[in-house]
Design a protein around this motif. Structure first.
Motif, PDB file in Angstrom:
ATOM      1  N   MET A   1       0.846  -1.190   0.000  1.00 15.16           N
ATOM      2  CA  MET A   1       0.000   0.000   0.000  1.00 15.16           C
ATOM      3  C   MET A   1       0.879   1.236   0.000  1.00 15.16           C
ATOM      4  SD  MET A   1      -3.097  -0.867   2.616  1.00 15.16           S
ATOM      5  CE  MET A   1      -3.724   0.780   2.329  1.00 15.16           C
ATOM      6  N   THR A   2       0.444   2.258  -0.717  1.00 16.06           N
ATOM      7  CA  THR A   2       1.198   3.494  -0.782  1.00 16.06           C
ATOM      8  C   THR A   2       0.674   4.545   0.174  1.00 16.06           C
ATOM      9  OG1 THR A   2      -0.227   4.282  -2.561  1.00 16.06           O
ATOM     10  CG2 THR A   2       1.751   3.070  -3.197  1.00 16.06           C
ATOM     11  N   LYS A   3      -0.487   4.306   0.787  1.00 15.77           N
ATOM     12  CA  LYS A   3      -1.042   5.253   1.755  1.00 15.77           C
ATOM     13  C   LYS A   3      -1.655   4.479   2.903  1.00 15.77           C
ATOM     14  CE  LYS A   3      -5.393   5.711  -0.840  1.00 15.77           C
ATOM     15  NZ  LYS A   3      -6.336   6.660  -1.468  1.00 15.77           N
ATOM     16  N   PRO A   4      -1.736   5.120   4.086  1.00 18.17           N
ATOM     17  CA  PRO A   4      -2.270   4.403   5.239  1.00 18.17           C
ATOM     18  C   PRO A   4      -3.716   3.966   5.019  1.00 18.17           C
ATOM     19  CG  PRO A   4      -1.209   6.467   5.889  1.00 18.17           C
ATOM     20  CD  PRO A   4      -1.328   6.484   4.412  1.00 18.17           C
ATOM     21  N   LEU A   5      -4.057   2.827   5.613  1.00 15.49           N
ATOM     22  CA  LEU A   5      -5.434   2.346   5.582  1.00 15.49           C
ATOM     23  C   LEU A   5      -6.277   3.205   6.520  1.00 15.49           C
ATOM     24  CD1 LEU A   5      -7.553   0.209   4.758  1.00 15.49           C
ATOM     25  CD2 LEU A   5      -6.783  -1.150   6.707  1.00 15.49           C
ATOM     26  N   ARG A   6      -7.355   3.799   5.992  1.00 18.77           N
ATOM     27  CA  ARG A   6      -8.198   4.679   6.779  1.00 18.77           C
ATOM     28  C   ARG A   6      -9.300   3.874   7.458  1.00 18.77           C
ATOM     29  NH1 ARG A   6      -5.121   9.097   7.424  1.00 18.77           N
ATOM     30  NH2 ARG A   6      -4.316   9.843   5.411  1.00 18.77           N
ATOM     31  N   LEU A   7      -9.246   3.797   8.742  1.00 16.16           N
ATOM     32  CA  LEU A   7     -10.274   3.114   9.514  1.00 16.16           C
ATOM     33  C   LEU A   7     -10.749   4.049  10.616  1.00 16.16           C
ATOM     34  CD1 LEU A   7      -8.707  -0.428   9.958  1.00 16.16           C
ATOM     35  CD2 LEU A   7     -10.623   0.177   8.482  1.00 16.16           C
ATOM     36  N   GLU A   8     -12.059   4.158  10.761  1.00 16.11           N
ATOM     37  CA  GLU A   8     -12.635   4.992  11.801  1.00 16.11           C
ATOM     38  C   GLU A   8     -13.051   4.094  12.967  1.00 16.11           C
ATOM     39  OE1 GLU A   8     -12.751   8.221  11.806  1.00 16.11           O
ATOM     40  OE2 GLU A   8     -11.965   8.466   9.767  1.00 16.11           O
ATOM     41  N   LEU A   9     -12.504   4.348  14.151  1.00 11.78           N
ATOM     42  CA  LEU A   9     -12.830   3.558  15.337  1.00 11.78           C
ATOM     43  C   LEU A   9     -13.629   4.408  16.317  1.00 11.78           C
ATOM     44  CD1 LEU A   9      -9.443   1.723  16.023  1.00 11.78           C
ATOM     45  CD2 LEU A   9     -11.373   0.990  14.599  1.00 11.78           C
ATOM     46  N   ASP A  10     -14.638   3.779  16.891  1.00  8.03           N
ATOM     47  CA  ASP A  10     -15.465   4.438  17.913  1.00  8.03           C
ATOM     48  C   ASP A  10     -15.145   3.789  19.253  1.00  8.03           C
ATOM     49  OD1 ASP A  10     -17.317   5.611  19.518  1.00  8.03           O
ATOM     50  OD2 ASP A  10     -19.087   5.005  18.346  1.00  8.03           O
ATOM     51  N   ARG A  11     -14.319   4.482  20.040  1.00  6.23           N
ATOM     52  CA  ARG A  11     -13.888   3.897  21.309  1.00  6.23           C
ATOM     53  C   ARG A  11     -14.984   3.900  22.362  1.00  6.23           C
ATOM     54  NH1 ARG A  11      -9.339   5.253  18.702  1.00  6.23           N
ATOM     55  NH2 ARG A  11      -7.393   4.159  19.258  1.00  6.23           N
ATOM     56  N   SER A  12     -16.066   4.630  22.111  1.00  4.71           N
ATOM     57  CA  SER A  12     -17.175   4.633  23.075  1.00  4.71           C
ATOM     58  C   SER A  12     -18.219   3.553  22.764  1.00  4.71           C
ATOM     59  CB  SER A  12     -17.867   6.002  23.082  1.00  4.71           C
ATOM     60  OG  SER A  12     -18.468   6.278  21.820  1.00  4.71           O
ATOM     61  N   ALA A  13     -18.063   2.891  21.602  1.00  2.94           N
ATOM     62  CA  ALA A  13     -19.050   1.887  21.202  1.00  2.94           C
ATOM     63  C   ALA A  13     -18.868   0.601  21.998  1.00  2.94           C
ATOM     64  CB  ALA A  13     -18.924   1.602  19.705  1.00  2.94           C
ATOM     65  N   LYS A  14     -19.943  -0.197  22.050  1.00  2.00           N
ATOM     66  CA  LYS A  14     -19.881  -1.485  22.740  1.00  2.00           C
ATOM     67  C   LYS A  14     -19.135  -2.524  21.910  1.00  2.00           C
ATOM     68  CE  LYS A  14     -24.136  -0.885  25.439  1.00  2.00           C
ATOM     69  NZ  LYS A  14     -25.477  -1.447  25.747  1.00  2.00           N
ATOM     70  N   THR A  15     -19.054  -2.297  20.594  1.00  2.00           N
ATOM     71  CA  THR A  15     -18.369  -3.249  19.725  1.00  2.00           C
ATOM     72  C   THR A  15     -16.865  -3.205  19.993  1.00  2.00           C
ATOM     73  OG1 THR A  15     -20.012  -2.832  18.001  1.00  2.00           O
ATOM     74  CG2 THR A  15     -17.975  -3.933  17.326  1.00  2.00           C
ATOM     75  N   PRO A  16     -16.244  -4.342  20.257  1.00  2.00           N
ATOM     76  CA  PRO A  16     -14.798  -4.358  20.532  1.00  2.00           C
ATOM     77  C   PRO A  16     -14.005  -3.752  19.381  1.00  2.00           C
ATOM     78  CG  PRO A  16     -15.802  -6.468  21.090  1.00  2.00           C
ATOM     79  CD  PRO A  16     -16.842  -5.688  20.370  1.00  2.00           C
ATOM     80  N   LEU A  17     -12.842  -3.142  19.710  1.00  4.85           N
ATOM     81  CA  LEU A  17     -12.020  -2.504  18.689  1.00  4.85           C
ATOM     82  C   LEU A  17     -11.543  -3.505  17.640  1.00  4.85           C
ATOM     83  CD1 LEU A  17      -9.891  -0.073  20.911  1.00  4.85           C
ATOM     84  CD2 LEU A  17     -11.852   0.489  19.461  1.00  4.85           C
ATOM     85  N   ALA A  18     -11.214  -4.720  18.075  1.00  9.24           N
ATOM     86  CA  ALA A  18     -10.772  -5.738  17.115  1.00  9.24           C
ATOM     87  C   ALA A  18     -11.865  -6.036  16.096  1.00  9.24           C
ATOM     88  CB  ALA A  18     -10.360  -7.016  17.850  1.00  9.24           C
ATOM     89  N   GLU A  19     -13.116  -6.071  16.563  1.00  6.10           N
ATOM     90  CA  GLU A  19     -14.246  -6.341  15.673  1.00  6.10           C
ATOM     91  C   GLU A  19     -14.471  -5.163  14.724  1.00  6.10           C
ATOM     92  OE1 GLU A  19     -16.841  -8.620  13.846  1.00  6.10           O
ATOM     93  OE2 GLU A  19     -15.641  -9.270  15.566  1.00  6.10           O
ATOM     94  N   GLN A  20     -14.271  -3.949  15.210  1.00  3.30           N
ATOM     95  CA  GLN A  20     -14.416  -2.776  14.344  1.00  3.30           C
ATOM     96  C   GLN A  20     -13.355  -2.774  13.240  1.00  3.30           C
ATOM     97  OE1 GLN A  20     -15.098   1.088  16.193  1.00  3.30           O
ATOM     98  NE2 GLN A  20     -15.537   0.076  18.161  1.00  3.30           N
ATOM     99  N   ILE A  21     -12.116  -3.125  13.598  1.00  2.00           N
ATOM    100  CA  ILE A  21     -11.042  -3.187  12.605  1.00  2.00           C
ATOM    101  C   ILE A  21     -11.341  -4.271  11.575  1.00  2.00           C
ATOM    102  CG2 ILE A  21      -8.592  -3.694  12.261  1.00  2.00           C
ATOM    103  CD1 ILE A  21      -8.163  -2.518  15.117  1.00  2.00           C
ATOM    104  N   GLY A  23     -14.250  -5.499  10.756  1.00  2.00           N
ATOM    105  CA  GLY A  23     -15.387  -5.105   9.924  1.00  2.00           C
ATOM    106  C   GLY A  23     -15.017  -4.045   8.907  1.00  2.00           C
ATOM    107  N   GLY A  24     -14.169  -3.092   9.299  1.00  2.00           N
ATOM    108  CA  GLY A  24     -13.772  -2.047   8.364  1.00  2.00           C
ATOM    109  C   GLY A  24     -12.972  -2.585   7.197  1.00  2.00           C
ATOM    110  N   ILE A  25     -12.025  -3.484   7.472  1.00  2.00           N
ATOM    111  CA  ILE A  25     -11.209  -4.056   6.397  1.00  2.00           C
ATOM    112  C   ILE A  25     -12.063  -4.968   5.518  1.00  2.00           C
ATOM    113  CG2 ILE A  25      -9.237  -5.533   5.871  1.00  2.00           C
ATOM    114  CD1 ILE A  25      -7.923  -4.513   8.424  1.00  2.00           C
ATOM    115  N   ARG A  26     -12.907  -5.754   6.156  1.00  2.00           N
ATOM    116  CA  ARG A  26     -13.787  -6.649   5.388  1.00  2.00           C
ATOM    117  C   ARG A  26     -14.673  -5.851   4.436  1.00  2.00           C
ATOM    118  NH1 ARG A  26     -15.578 -11.984   6.868  1.00  2.00           N
ATOM    119  NH2 ARG A  26     -17.236 -12.640   5.453  1.00  2.00           N
ATOM    120  N   ALA A  27     -15.240  -4.732   4.918  1.00  5.33           N
ATOM    121  CA  ALA A  27     -16.093  -3.894   4.074  1.00  5.33           C
ATOM    122  C   ALA A  27     -15.293  -3.284   2.932  1.00  5.33           C
ATOM    123  CB  ALA A  27     -16.743  -2.801   4.914  1.00  5.33           C
TER     124      ALA A  27
END
Length: 469
Positions: A1-21, A23-27
């Protein structure tokens, strides 16, 4: 990759951060943002980029790897896995002239003049939504067991009481089977009767095209029987198809011409069915929803030999979205209906049934019918008044106005042209068994003809008629 992967994380959400990461990559992979072969940052680098623990990103990557979405190698790093490209599948349009083309055209909406659906303004949406929400809670808190395939006892009790009061049918809840609308009841009845291929069946002509097609799918031989002011012509049927084993009839308000089957013909039909040991399926699609006077008792109320299978529905009286109907089985067939329901066509889910039972038991259904009759009667009078300023070839029939057209008029083309203007008249010719017997005309639904829009809609419709005839 030539640029960073953009992922938005919601640290206040009930969904674990690992699951958010994950889900973002999968999408991103699913949407094509990350193409096959695209390189991903190492889990150490992505953890630093996102400001999370390395183990969090590692857990997300392991899950993606297990799903074969990414591949990791010490030599080449982590990449999006190659995968076969699947063409986007689009639903094919029904073949021209096919049944499904007609079905989709007749059921598309909402639109002015549409047949077969109730008025939105009379629908008690808030009340029913509250009742259904309560019923869902009851369903979810109940023990996890299979429900009665015949339907919820509460609803069958309410239907039995209603039928005794409004349709003159004396039956017990054990004779009632809850179905997915009329079509579900018809399919269930045909399975129970088990008629052999090519068995003759009387069908009103004109008659409901979906029913005719259902009988054809059951490989029955359809004998079209004419209809007049007294309903289906029983003597014609006895003369031309005396060996029929089944009759499908709309005796309350003939669909689509609106006539009521006379008492003399009812008696003649039941006498013949008893002697012949034939079956009669009564399609009571409007129940007591008759705009002028009191509805005639159901044909099943006169049946003393157990030859009538009565099928009712809430599609026209409440909403087709319920997909809720019922069969009143003759006592001799009750166990076979129960077996067929259990093995082939169990009742819809309990929640919609329990909500409908409450709706009836608390008196809302009868009040709704009374209000609906008043609204429809006013709309029918207004529609008829507008139409008669333009033509004399029009009459009310059930919940529709039947507008006759000159011989040879292209009613199907008129209906399709009208659809582009938000109008949905139904071509009368589609209700006939053959083009040889078909009469051109348009059926204009009363329920979907609000008074404030009737004049403009009639103007547009007759402009189309004048242009195409």
């Amino acid at each position: 990759m030539t640029k960073p992967l953009r992922l938005e994380l919601d640290r206040s959400a009930k969904t674990p951060l690992a699951e958010q990461i994950h889900g973002g990559i999968r999408a991103a992979i699913a949407n094509g943002v990350l193409a096959p072969g695209a390189r991903l940052p190492s889990w150490q680098d992505l953890a630093a980029q996102l400001g999370v623990a390395r183990g969090t990103v590692r857990a997300a990557y392991e899950k993606l790897s297990s799903a074969q979405l990414i591949v990791a190698s010490r030599a080449t790093g982590t990449h999006v896995a190659d995968r076969p490209s699947f063409p986007v599948r689009k639903d094919k349009a029904p073949a021209p002239g096919s049944f499904m083309e007609m079905y989709q055209e007749l059921t598309a909406g909402p639109a002015i003049f549409q047949m077969g659906v109730p008025a939105q303004e009379t629908f008690p949406a808030t009340l029913l939504a509250r009742m259904r929400a309560q019923a869902v809670r009851v369903e979810m808190s109940a023990p996890a067991i299979y429900p009665d395939p015949r339907g919820e006892l509460d609803l069958r009790r309410e239907i039995a009481a209603y039928l005794a009061l409004a349709r003159g049918i004396a039956c017990t809840p054990s004779l009632i089977i809850i179905t997915s609308g009329f079509s579900g009841g018809l399919g269930l009845a045909l399975r129970v009767l088990g008629l052999e291929s090519k068995t003759k069946v009387w069908m009103e002509n004109p008659g409901f095209p979906f029913t005719r097609h259902g009988l054809a799918l059951a490989r029955l031989s359809i004998a079209p029987i004419p209809v007049d002011a007294d309903g289906i012509d029983v003597e014609y049927g006895l003369k031309h198809a005396p060996d029929a084993a089944l009759v499908v009839v709309t005796p309350g308000q003939q669909a689509p011409l609106g006539s009521t089957l006379s008492l003399a013909r009812r008696s003649r039909l039941l006498d013949w069915a008893t002697r012949r040991k034939a079956w009669v399926i009564e399609d009571d699609y409007l129940s007591e929803l008759q705009l002028k006077g009191r509805a005639t008792p159901a044909l099943a109320s006169l049946d003393r030999a157990g030859r009538v299978i009565h099928i009712g529905s809430f599609s026209k009286t409440v909403t087709p979205a319920l997909r809720l109907g019922f069969v009143v089985a003759p006592a001799a067939l009750a166990s076979r209906f129960a077996e067929a329901a259990a093995c082939l066509a169990p009742a819809p889910g309990p929640a919609v049934q329990l909500a409908t039972a409450d709706f009836i038991r608390e008196g809302h259904y009868l009040r709704h019918l009374r209000r609906t009759k008043r609204v429809y009667a006013a709309q029918g009078d207004a529609l008829l008044k507008q139409l008669r300023t333009r033509t004399a070839n029009v009459a009310l029939a059930g919940l529709a106005a039947v507008l006759r057209l000159p011989d040879g008029a292209p009613d199907l083309a008129i209906a399709r042209e009208a659809a582009s203007f938000g109008l949905a008249p139904t071509p009368l010719s589609l209700w006939y068994a053959s083009t040889a017997s078909a009469r051109p005309g348009l059926l204009l639904g009363i329920a979907t003809s609000p008074q404030k829009r009737i004049e403009a809609s009639c103007d547009r419709l007759f402009e189309i008629i004048d242009r195409l005839t």
